[in-house]
Scaffold this active site. Sequence first.
Site, PDB file in Angstrom:
ATOM      1  N   GLU A   1      -4.339   7.709  -3.175  1.00 29.62           N
ATOM      2  CA  GLU A   1      -5.047   6.466  -2.623  1.00 29.62           C
ATOM      3  C   GLU A   1      -5.436   5.292  -3.809  1.00 29.62           C
ATOM      4  O   GLU A   1      -5.198   4.050  -3.545  1.00 29.62           O
ATOM      5  CB  GLU A   1      -6.435   6.579  -1.872  1.00 29.62           C
ATOM      6  CG  GLU A   1      -6.787   5.391  -0.870  1.00 29.62           C
ATOM      7  CD  GLU A   1      -5.930   4.925   0.248  1.00 29.62           C
ATOM      8  OE1 GLU A   1      -5.047   6.059   0.551  1.00 29.62           O
ATOM      9  OE2 GLU A   1      -6.290   4.147   0.748  1.00 29.62           O
TER      10      GLU A   1
ATOM     11  N   HIS B   1       1.254  -1.082   0.058  1.00 36.36           N
ATOM     12  CA  HIS B   1      -0.005  -0.159  -0.166  1.00 36.36           C
ATOM     13  C   HIS B   1       0.944   1.310   0.214  1.00 36.36           C
ATOM     14  O   HIS B   1       0.725   2.279  -0.696  1.00 36.36           O
ATOM     15  CB  HIS B   1      -0.710   0.095   1.345  1.00 36.36           C
ATOM     16  CG  HIS B   1      -1.813   1.149   1.189  1.00 36.36           C
ATOM     17  ND1 HIS B   1      -3.190   0.850   0.908  1.00 36.36           N
ATOM     18  CD2 HIS B   1      -1.672   2.532   1.903  1.00 36.36           C
ATOM     19  CE1 HIS B   1      -3.726   2.051   1.155  1.00 36.36           C
ATOM     20  NE2 HIS B   1      -3.027   3.147   1.650  1.00 36.36           N
ATOM     21  N   GLU B   2       1.827   1.202   0.844  1.00 37.18           N
ATOM     22  CA  GLU B   2       2.697   2.262   1.011  1.00 37.18           C
ATOM     23  C   GLU B   2       3.539   2.820  -0.236  1.00 37.18           C
ATOM     24  O   GLU B   2       3.801   3.790  -0.658  1.00 37.18           O
ATOM     25  CB  GLU B   2       3.327   2.437   2.557  1.00 37.18           C
ATOM     26  CG  GLU B   2       2.782   2.434   3.849  1.00 37.18           C
ATOM     27  CD  GLU B   2       1.327   3.464   3.487  1.00 37.18           C
ATOM     28  OE1 GLU B   2       1.629   4.479   2.894  1.00 37.18           O
ATOM     29  OE2 GLU B   2       0.452   3.161   4.233  1.00 37.18           O
TER      30      GLU B   2
ATOM     31  N   HIS C   1       1.839   4.296  -2.857  1.00 35.93           N
ATOM     32  CA  HIS C   1       1.739   5.985  -2.683  1.00 35.93           C
ATOM     33  C   HIS C   1       3.304   6.482  -2.869  1.00 35.93           C
ATOM     34  O   HIS C   1       3.459   7.545  -3.575  1.00 35.93           O
ATOM     35  CB  HIS C   1       1.650   6.367  -1.042  1.00 35.93           C
ATOM     36  CG  HIS C   1       0.209   6.383  -0.546  1.00 35.93           C
ATOM     37  ND1 HIS C   1      -0.715   6.918  -1.245  1.00 35.93           N
ATOM     38  CD2 HIS C   1      -0.460   5.536   0.529  1.00 35.93           C
ATOM     39  CE1 HIS C   1      -2.136   6.780  -0.571  1.00 35.93           C
ATOM     40  NE2 HIS C   1      -1.669   5.896   0.453  1.00 35.93           N
TER      41      HIS C   1
END
Lengths: 503, 503
Positions: B297, B267-268, B271
């Site tokens: 997101e 997820h990170e 980003h």
Amino acid sequence: VAVPPAAYTALREKLGQIHDLDRARAVLAWDSRTMMPAGGAEVRAEQLATLEGVRHDLLVSDEIGRLLEELRSYEEGLPADSDEASLVRVSRRDRDKELRVPASLRSAIARAKSLGEHAWKEARARSDFDSFVPYLERNVELKLRYAECFDAEHVYDPLLDDFEPGMKTVEVASLLCDLKEAVAPLAAAIAERAEAVDDSCMHGHFPAADQEGLLVEIARDLPLPPGTWRLDHTAHPFANAFATTDVRITTRYDERRLGTALFAMLHEAGHGLYESGISPSLERTPLCRPVSLGLHESQSRLWENAVGRSRAFWRRFFPKVQSAFPERFAHLDAEDVYRAASAVRPSLIRVEADEVTYDLHVILRFELEQEILQERLKVRDLPDAWNARVMDYLGLAVPRDADGVLQDVHWAEGLFGYFPTYSLGNVIAAQIGKAAHAAMPDLDARLEAGELHSLQDWLQEHVHRHGRKFTPAETVARAVGGPVDVEPYVRYLRAKYGELYGL
Amino acid sequence: VAVPPAAYTALREKLGQIHDLDRARAVLAWDSRTMMPAGGAEVRAEQLATLEGVRHDLLVSDEIGRLLEELRSYEEGLPADSDEASLVRVSRRDRDKELRVPASLRSAIARAKSLGEHAWKEARARSDFDSFVPYLERNVELKLRYAECFDAEHVYDPLLDDFEPGMKTVEVASLLCDLKEAVAPLAAAIAERAEAVDDSCMHGHFPAADQEGLLVEIARDLPLPPGTWRLDHTAHPFANAFATTDVRITTRYDERRLGTALFAMLHEAGHGLYESGISPSLERTPLCRPVSLGLHESQSRLWENAVGRSRAFWRRFFPKVQSAFPERFAHLDAEDVYRAASAVRPSLIRVEADEVTYDLHVILRFELEQEILQERLKVRDLPDAWNARVMDYLGLAVPRDADGVLQDVHWAEGLFGYFPTYSLGNVIAAQIGKAAHAAMPDLDARLEAGELHSLQDWLQEHVHRHGRKFTPAETVARAVGGPVDVEPYVRYLRAKYGELYGL
């Protein structure tokens, strides 16, 4: 307690912001040396320049000038040693210095510094002094112009003042001359009896992970309050603080030498303890910094040498070293390691120098700086002058400039006037160590019992807490009752090394 | 190419400094969440406030106002999608927004935010909503006053605009309504067949060090260029960038669950890849950021879900997982783990939610925000309203407010308008994923071959490189050829989970 006038509150708020920008810059610098991936370097340089530029603009702003003027009578009505009067006085001095130098010259210096650093890295890697000459010449030229911005008696005075505020070139020259006269014969006498101390136990193979485990154990005894500091790795160890309660120290592991990481940690812890010991009442003001590089270095050398290279220290920590490296230290005792850690071996490299020969490295740099800045020596002739002096002072031939004139980054960054503060640190450390021992006759026994906080408490009370409230000279006088004086240091070296080498 | 006018060069320089201050603030924030000793917190808060204040002062300065005015005709003469026209246009919008809000209200909001965050921590620890009520009421009151500074049709519009510039409340409300109508029945149908997917292999005991070894291996395949990023631990994972070439991602290890650290990292990384993919020509400008939280997101969810919870991903990485935890995965295959990683289990906690029920968490928060800000619901009645809705949407009883209305920090920090961007991210991720698959019909095969850069190259070309040049809506349109649309996301969920649960 009288309520301070609104102008004082406004000044403190502005100065708090300036200090925040300064500490933010320190965070970015710490990050760039410990954490940052290589790809971040270019943009980081811009970020650092912006923080410096914005800080400068705020400090020289008319608003702060007006507040400082408005506060003259308030300042005069207060005791000079009050936090408030000190803040106004020191800020006025900081601002006046900042205003003396035109912005165009400041940015030329900043640019030459970063170009110089880059050129130096290349030149050192190839041991190619010639390619570095134009960059160094440019730094010298700009520093001469910088010096001209101040009506100084000696061209070196304003440069020295940036690192040791208020100290004059003649003072430091005389001090270093006295030091050379005492140290050079001591080093020569030791060289005759080099075999008297066996330091082979400190050399060999010491895996970094095992060293780190040992350091963490030793660090636990250091008087840095838990939750206010951290230890990281870096290529060139340093310490910094982002608050009195947020101290960062770093070290470097050399798997062939046990001393490198350990003494670097103690050295940087000494710097960190100074930052940590400043009075919380000065937090977020320009007074919340060590007062000079000489005083700063006195604290690092005190912890590195007076503590870390003492019998008391090794009596306590020897068992930890023995259990970290059982084979290496099986048949040795604390006294053996104390002696080994103090061994004197003239070397080409300043940062690897022992206690006795260290100052000779500093003195030769100071002397060469004088000649360069007084234009008695040309930059391109530096290597010959350097090598001759290394032979003269240390009895060593310099095989290549990378191990000689190119070893330090300071001149590449235009940092002339910085080197003498290393020796000032040694000298002041001895004076402070003597005063602390006089105040606590059982200090060695306390250190041997691991009560390192006894020393830190004394240092905090007599040195650290003042931050930048007083001048360096006043700070020394408050701690030791007199001016900077080489005598205690010379006596310490003669006593310790006279005994070790049976002189 | 015409040389830009002096005013443009001056503007870019000033904006560069503003951007540097913004990135410096990000470095300090990253440090405070990953590295800083606890003792540094208080002073760090002041440093962050100063950087924010100085940045604000520079942005609203008359000088930038004058430069922006001066550049109107230059801007109008350029193509709207040029870097130069975009920089002027976006900076003008940024400055206008910044000017709308009086400094006194800004600092009241900042103060209420830090008090609210503190009160929330205490309240959550004791699951005591009552003690939190006055802080939350204060945040609501200030956000209403903030909204009044803008002539908006809907009180929520200016709040949403801070996170999703240009999007209106009615649009997001309609979108979330469509989403609820599709997801709620899907979740209900899955609940009937919960036993169809066995996710027990993801639960047990997974030592953090072993998980970290696995993550480092997987990270090696991620298309983040070497030397431009790092991965650290933190309590609440996040990503940030200090330059397109200096990206920091973080994760959190839960030894009882294999998925926590792995999916947080992916997820990170999503980003981080967005920050990393912005055009270098935008570096050190206000355009050098992801354009909105929804788009941001979309990238994190794409890497977490469309990649990390795909068959292709697990076909490639299953052997690594198996060799990291051989006993656990001895009798399983890639398909088993793909299914387990995608298991749907309604839960009380948003950040632990599966793909299907996640949006229901977001929707209930959005609905409650609307009622609170329209003053149809009182802050003190929030827990009852929350709990009723959790029962309604997720079929779960909330045992205590710590696991209910107190679980997220957002409202405590005054971040109203933020939550919908999580669902927008899911929706946009599906649109972008569909477009990428259409452009590269063999994308799954490439991902299975570990060629994750194929996806990143496409994303960079169609999304990342633009940074903030265009509005979020324009950015979506450029990538997928149309407006934000829930249909591809709903189709994706129905197809994937229909198959998994045999619906």
